[in-house]
Write a protein that holds these residues in place. Structure first.
Motif, mmCIF file in Angstrom:
data_model
loop_
_atom_site.group_PDB
_atom_site.id
_atom_site.type_symbol
_atom_site.label_atom_id
_atom_site.label_comp_id
_atom_site.label_asym_id
_atom_site.label_seq_id
_atom_site.Cartn_x
_atom_site.Cartn_y
_atom_site.Cartn_z
ATOM 1 N N PRO A 61 0.842 -1.225 0.051
ATOM 2 C CA PRO A 61 0.019 -0.078 -0.193
ATOM 3 C C PRO A 61 0.958 1.236 0.137
ATOM 4 C CG PRO A 61 -0.010 -0.873 2.012
ATOM 5 C CD PRO A 61 0.864 -1.898 1.340
ATOM 6 N N ALA A 62 0.278 2.621 -0.378
ATOM 7 C CA ALA A 62 1.036 3.629 -0.501
ATOM 8 C C ALA A 62 1.587 4.001 0.903
ATOM 9 C CB ALA A 62 0.065 4.829 -0.738
ATOM 10 N N SER A 63 0.915 3.932 2.049
ATOM 11 C CA SER A 63 1.229 3.998 3.336
ATOM 12 C C SER A 63 0.812 3.255 4.408
ATOM 13 C CB SER A 63 1.170 5.505 3.635
ATOM 14 O OG SER A 63 -0.213 5.653 3.701
ATOM 15 N N ILE A 64 1.386 3.061 5.548
ATOM 16 C CA ILE A 64 0.765 2.491 6.802
ATOM 17 C C ILE A 64 1.156 3.335 7.614
ATOM 18 C CG2 ILE A 64 1.406 0.325 8.112
ATOM 19 C CD1 ILE A 64 2.304 -1.075 5.796
ATOM 20 N N TYR A 65 0.043 3.613 8.641
ATOM 21 C CA TYR A 65 0.245 4.309 9.671
ATOM 22 C C TYR A 65 1.014 3.769 10.879
ATOM 23 C CZ TYR A 65 -2.461 7.500 6.708
ATOM 24 O OH TYR A 65 -3.014 8.043 5.764
ATOM 25 N N SER A 66 1.631 4.760 11.656
ATOM 26 C CA SER A 66 2.572 4.363 12.604
ATOM 27 C C SER A 66 1.919 4.435 13.828
ATOM 28 C CB SER A 66 3.974 5.179 12.820
ATOM 29 O OG SER A 66 3.705 6.595 12.665
ATOM 30 N N ILE A 67 2.327 3.428 14.959
ATOM 31 C CA ILE A 67 1.775 3.718 16.050
ATOM 32 C C ILE A 67 3.095 3.981 17.071
ATOM 33 C CG2 ILE A 67 0.926 2.442 18.060
ATOM 34 C CD1 ILE A 67 -0.672 0.554 16.213
ATOM 35 N N PRO A 68 3.228 4.863 17.914
ATOM 36 C CA PRO A 68 2.065 5.460 18.472
ATOM 37 C C PRO A 68 1.512 6.669 17.952
ATOM 38 C CG PRO A 68 4.016 6.165 19.561
ATOM 39 C CD PRO A 68 4.218 5.145 18.566
ATOM 40 N N ASP A 69 2.376 7.536 17.056
ATOM 41 C CA ASP A 69 2.043 9.011 16.728
ATOM 42 C C ASP A 69 1.119 9.117 15.465
ATOM 43 O OD1 ASP A 69 3.888 8.757 14.651
ATOM 44 O OD2 ASP A 69 5.320 9.366 16.037
ATOM 45 N N GLY A 70 0.782 8.217 14.843
ATOM 46 C CA GLY A 70 -0.126 8.064 13.793
ATOM 47 C C GLY A 70 0.312 8.717 12.416
ATOM 48 N N THR A 71 1.752 8.879 12.388
ATOM 49 C CA THR A 71 2.273 9.528 10.865
ATOM 50 C C THR A 71 2.149 8.340 9.796
ATOM 51 O OG1 THR A 71 4.230 9.011 11.862
ATOM 52 C CG2 THR A 71 3.246 11.533 12.086
ATOM 53 N N PRO A 72 2.114 8.761 8.608
ATOM 54 C CA PRO A 72 2.359 7.460 7.703
ATOM 55 C C PRO A 72 3.725 7.331 7.368
ATOM 56 C CG PRO A 72 2.030 9.731 6.773
ATOM 57 C CD PRO A 72 1.716 9.967 8.162
ATOM 58 N N VAL A 73 4.029 5.984 7.073
ATOM 59 C CA VAL A 73 5.037 5.352 6.944
ATOM 60 C C VAL A 73 5.067 4.623 5.440
ATOM 61 C CG1 VAL A 73 7.087 3.648 7.525
ATOM 62 C CG2 VAL A 73 5.548 4.395 9.398
#
Length: 641
Positions: A140-152
């Motif tokens: 996928p274009a991005s996966i969202y990081s935990i804990p701060d929610g920024t896209p990877v």
């Protein structure tokens, strides 16, 4: 179809266990392991991570519960990601719900996004598992990081070949970006195992590929440098409508003109007296305050992306106080040749003694070894020598004598078992960290004050001045390491919420437990540091601003100068510690705005002579004649969101 299916299977294959060696500045310091247990179509993964940094254990443990397709079910991470930080996180997913617990506080939110744990310096195994999840999810274009929610954002960046014992090893290279400032490159082998990741001082290398440590580090640097092309230099640049500050006198010239030719200040002064300038790009300073570019005199240049960040913050020169030599040489050469963005880098070569608390890889345990280490650094073009805590007195004397003969100043720590007076007698001319210097004063233990007229204290001040010692206090490093963990970080960094999210998350983990703060009376030390530094500065002892906080570029330097002002410095005196004084100490032609000076210049929206905090509002940066739109550069790296 068979080939495609085979390739996909390889990309999502995960060995049931992994063992990685941890290297700090190329020195083996610990290891990381993971084991996988399968249970009813799910994977339970246990990760153990531990290394030792200068006598301090840095352990972490993590458990992940993943689906067969690597989707997150639950996750825990506890321990220490670094010497001065603590972490205790847990997450779990159920349906569209996501429960996050950090430091004892739990939040529950709805989320339909693809999410996965992602940290800056946590176990590298998490990067491997994230790549597997990305591959299994169809890239996928991005996966969202935990804990701060920024896209990877992840990409298969290519295939690299490495020569090993006469054979060629082919590894798959992946690029992982979580905000522009945090880019990582990692390599996977044909079995889907992580071969290595070497993005900073702490490198994680598969035990099978330990011989590729330096290759991973330098290739990471090369790939990162290519991502930040340098703008074309301005052969002639005219700054108009400027509020010009003579940093050495405090004189302010309104409506000034500065003319820069080929990276050098050709003229600076009132517009009414300016010569006719017929050619060149014109920059309207719009009444902004024009100052010399800032210096950070205690950096550890740990990433190629640090260069653009420092320039965006107005820092045009740094002294690197020990590094990975081949990495730093590559980065410095790229900057010096105009291939990439970054400050002028001055290098202090690190020498320590062997033992459990040793830092770096250059050890000198005898006078002969000390002399030879100095000669090696001199041949490599270093500017100074830095000594660390485990150097023995006789070795220090030999280092200083050899360095003096080669005209290399010796700076650094007060080695264990030695006094401030003893290191000055040995020939050191620069002392790092104000707490090391404070050990030489007789401090009243009840009031935690210093009587500077007391003979022992007056003698130390006189000795510092007589030897020309330069003090590099790093007050901001001490303040952050000793702050209460429960305190709001905004008290120190009010704009922290505009930083890249991962950075804002990381800085909140720095601090000390309340009982440690009370035991060592940390709260009473900072004011004494400021008062003592002011006494030194006004006695003619040079003070140079430095941070020792490379994970957080720029803002700690602003904070360092704020601490000086809180200690009694005038804003002009504080600015001198980050401009004219370090330039003089390092023999640089930067640090002033007078004709003939190197054109390292910042234009600030505000008046730092009245409010030192206005340095946070750097609008334009000129580095050797190259013009940078500072807010634009900062935004490109994730600052100012």
């Amino acid at each position: 179809m068979f080939c495609a299916a085979t390739a996909t299977a390889q990309r999502t294959a995960l060995p049931d266990s992994g063992r990685f060696l941890l290297y700090l500045w190329y020195k083996p310091v610990g290891e990381e392991t993971y084991t996988v247990t399968r249970q009813g179509g799910q994977r339970l993964i246990d990760v153990r991570f531990q290394y030792e940094d200068r006598g301090t254990r840095v352990p972490m443990e993590s458990r992940l519960e993943l689906s067969d397709r690597f989707a997150l079910r639950s996750f825990t991470l506890t321990g220490k990601p670094g010497r001065f930080s603590v972490i205790n996180d847990s997450f779990s997913t159920k349906g569209e719900g996501l429960s996050l617990t950090r430091g004892g506080r739990t939040t529950v939110q709805k989320s339909t996004r693809k999410v996965f744990p992602h940290y800056t310096s946590a176990p590298a195994s998490l990067y491997l598992f994230l790549v597997k999840y990305w591959e299994a999810s169809g890239r996928p274009a991005s996966i969202y990081s935990i804990p701060d929610g920024t896209p990877v954002r992840i990409a298969h960046a290519g295939v690299d070949s490495f020569s090993r014992n006469g054979k060629t090893l082919v590894l798959h290279r992946y690029r992982m970006e979580r905000e522009r400032f945090l880019v990582r490159y990692l390599w996977l082998d044909a079995d889907g195992a992580l071969a290595g990741i070497a993005a900073g001082f702490l490198s994680t290398i598969n035990a099978k590929y330990s011989d590729l440590l330096h290759e991973f580090r330098t290739r990471t640097a090369r790939y990162t440098l290519l991502e930040f092309p340098v703008p074309q230099p301005e052969n002639s640049l005219v700054i108009r409508n400027a509020r010009l500050v003579d940093i050495e006198t405090g004189t302010v010239t309104g409506n000034a003109v500065i003319h820069i030719q080929r990276g050098v200040i050709a003229w600076a002064g009132p517009a009414s007296e300016a010569p006719v300038i017929r050619k060149g790009k014109t920059l309207d300073a719009a009444g902004g305050t024009v100052l010399p570019g800032l210096w950070d005199m205690h950096q550890h240049y740990n990433s190629a992306v640090l260069g653009p960040a420092l320039i965006g913050m107005g820092i045009t020169s740094v002294r690197d106080c020990a590094n990975q030599d081949d990495f730093l040489a590559l980065v410095k050469r790229s900057i010096d040749q105009g291939e990439s963005i970054g400050p002028q880098i001055y290098r202090a070569g690190l020498i320590d003694g062997s033992g459990p608390n040793m830092l770096g890889t250059v050890a000198a345990n005898s006078p002969a070894e000390g002399r030879e280490a100095v000669r090696r650094y001199h041949r490599a073009g270093y500017d100074q020598i830095k000594v660390y805590n485990s150097v023995k007195p006789a070795v220090l004397g030999a280092i200083c004598a050899e360095a003096r003969a080669l005209r290399l100043p010796v700076v650094g720590h007060v080695p264990r078992g030695m006094s401030v007076g003893a290191v000055l007698d040995s020939g050191m001319t620069g002392l790092s960290h104000i707490n090391n210097v404070m050990a030489g004063f007789d401090i009243d233990s009840s009031s935690y004050t210093i009587d500077y007229a007391k003979p022992v204290n007056a003698a130390l001040l006189a000795r510092l001045k007589a030897t020309g010692a330069v003090i590099d206090p790093t007050c901001v490093f001490l303040e952050l390491a000793r702050r209460p963990l429960a305190a709001d970080i905004r008290a120190l960094y009010p704009d922290v919420d505009t930083w890249p999210r991962f950075m804002a998350t990381d800085i909140r983990t720095y601090g000390s437990p309340a009982d440690t703060i009370a035991k060592y009376r940390f709260g009473r030390r900072q004011p004494l540091y400021g008062a003592t530094l002011l006494r030194m500065l006004r006695a003619g002892i040079p003070v140079v601003a430095g941070t020792d906080l490379q994970p957080f570029p720029g803002y700690p330097l602003y904070r360092e100068l704020e601490l000086y002002v809180q200690g009694g410095f005038t804003p002009l005196e504080a600015l001198e510690t980050a401009t004219s004084i370090p330039a003089r100490v390092m023999g640089s032609k930067a640090g002033t705005l007078r004709a003939g000076a190197t054109a390292d210049i910042i234009i600030v929206e505000g008046d730092p002579l009245t409010r030192i905090g206005d340095l946070r509002r750097v609008r334009w940066v000129i580095r050797g004649g190259q013009l940078y739109d500072a807010p634009r550069l900062r935004r490109a790296l994730g600052f100012g969101r």
